[in-house]
Write a protein that holds these residues in place. Structure first.
Motif, PDB file in Angstrom:
ATOM      1  N   PRO A  77     -17.561   1.392  -2.093  1.00 51.89           N
ATOM      2  CA  PRO A  77     -16.147   1.042  -1.907  1.00 51.89           C
ATOM      3  C   PRO A  77     -15.785  -0.241  -2.635  1.00 51.89           C
ATOM      4  O   PRO A  77     -16.621  -1.123  -2.846  1.00 51.89           O
ATOM      5  CB  PRO A  77     -16.041   0.870  -0.389  1.00 51.89           C
ATOM      6  CG  PRO A  77     -17.418   0.486   0.046  1.00 51.89           C
ATOM      7  CD  PRO A  77     -18.357   1.207  -0.867  1.00 51.89           C
ATOM      8  N   ALA A  80      -8.864  -2.539  -1.501  1.00 46.30           N
ATOM      9  CA  ALA A  80      -7.859  -1.622  -0.948  1.00 46.30           C
ATOM     10  C   ALA A  80      -6.574  -2.401  -0.719  1.00 46.30           C
ATOM     11  O   ALA A  80      -6.595  -3.584  -0.397  1.00 46.30           O
ATOM     12  CB  ALA A  80      -8.344  -1.012   0.357  1.00 46.30           C
ATOM     13  N   ARG A  85      -6.801   2.862  -3.087  1.00 45.94           N
ATOM     14  CA  ARG A  85      -8.214   2.671  -2.793  1.00 45.94           C
ATOM     15  C   ARG A  85      -8.983   2.646  -4.109  1.00 45.94           C
ATOM     16  O   ARG A  85      -8.660   3.376  -5.048  1.00 45.94           O
ATOM     17  CB  ARG A  85      -8.757   3.783  -1.900  1.00 45.94           C
ATOM     18  CG  ARG A  85      -8.091   3.857  -0.530  1.00 45.94           C
ATOM     19  CD  ARG A  85      -8.435   2.654   0.330  1.00 45.94           C
ATOM     20  NE  ARG A  85      -7.863   2.751   1.659  1.00 45.94           N
ATOM     21  CZ  ARG A  85      -6.662   2.277   2.006  1.00 45.94           C
ATOM     22  NH1 ARG A  85      -5.901   1.692   1.088  1.00 45.94           N
ATOM     23  NH2 ARG A  85      -6.225   2.393   3.235  1.00 45.94           N
ATOM     24  N   HIS A 145     -10.297   5.348  -8.596  1.00 48.51           N
ATOM     25  CA  HIS A 145      -9.048   4.921  -7.962  1.00 48.51           C
ATOM     26  C   HIS A 145      -8.350   6.142  -7.387  1.00 48.51           C
ATOM     27  O   HIS A 145      -8.264   7.187  -8.031  1.00 48.51           O
ATOM     28  CB  HIS A 145      -8.122   4.235  -8.978  1.00 48.51           C
ATOM     29  CG  HIS A 145      -6.727   4.039  -8.465  1.00 48.51           C
ATOM     30  ND1 HIS A 145      -5.615   4.607  -9.067  1.00 48.51           N
ATOM     31  CD2 HIS A 145      -6.251   3.351  -7.390  1.00 48.51           C
ATOM     32  CE1 HIS A 145      -4.532   4.274  -8.386  1.00 48.51           C
ATOM     33  NE2 HIS A 145      -4.879   3.510  -7.373  1.00 48.51           N
TER      34      HIS A 145
END
Length: 201
Positions: A77, A80, A85, A145
């Motif tokens: 990850p 955000a 994201r 993305h």
């Protein structure tokens, strides 16, 4: 007689030096012949133009592409905000020899049973394709993305799409996928994911 024998040996040496090393993927590897050898030195294999490696240095490339058999993949990850994201698809060379990766990965979201979920993969040139050599233990990454904002007829009172449990990632120019864990929530806009080409991580 000695002159004839010496001339024959020199011809064999020059022929060996002039044979270019075959590359598995000519679009990713640029091979140039090595410098000519004298008659008193043994011929050496041709050298190739240096490529960026996973450690940010340069090295002589090899002919093999990175395949799912030697790569370990993961999705990490990133930032955000405002419904956006970001993440990275990271691949590590777990093989015993260097390999070269160049271009974009395929990616298909999957549910827990391995069934495909809506995935709309779109390539972005940020960065674009460039060959990256991965010596054993080094990694390359591709930027991801997507949005979590429902679009079109997607519901707003529940997840816009079913959340993926895993993803099948296919290295560039290959057909066999790697199995990677997703776990980063639903992907709205019909599963639209923007992906960059691989670069040295």
């Amino acid at each position: 007689m000695r002159r004839l024998v010496a001339f024959g040996a020199l011809a064999v040496a020059l022929a060996a030096c002039g044979s270019p090393q075959q590359a598995a993927d000519l679009s990713t590897l640029s091979v140039r012949p090595s410098s000519p050898q004298s008659s008193e030195s043994a011929p050496v294999p041709p050298s190739s133009a240096p490529l960026t490696t996973g450690q940010g240095t340069t090295a002589t490339p090899v002919s093999g592409r990175c395949t799912a058999a030697v790569l370990a993949g993961s999705v990490q990850p990133g930032d955000a905000g405002a419904g956006n994201r970001y993440g990275k698809l990271v691949v590590t060379n777990n093989g015993a020899a260097p390999c070269t990766i160049n271009g974009y990965s395929g990616l298909q979201l999957l549910d827990a049973a391995g069934n495909p979920l809506p995935t709309d993969l779109q390539r972005t040139p940020d960065p674009g394709p460039a060959p990256v050599m991965l010596v054993p233990g080094t990694a390359a990454a591709a930027n991801l993305h997507w949005t979590v904002v429902p679009t079109g007829e997607e519901p707003v009172d529940r997840p816009c799409q079913a959340e993926a449990a895993r993803a099948a990632a296919i290295p560039p120019d290959e057909t066999q996928p790697m199995d990677v864990k997703w776990g980063l929530g639903p992907v709205c806009a019909g599963g639209k994911i923007e992906i960059s080409a691989f670069y040295a991580a």
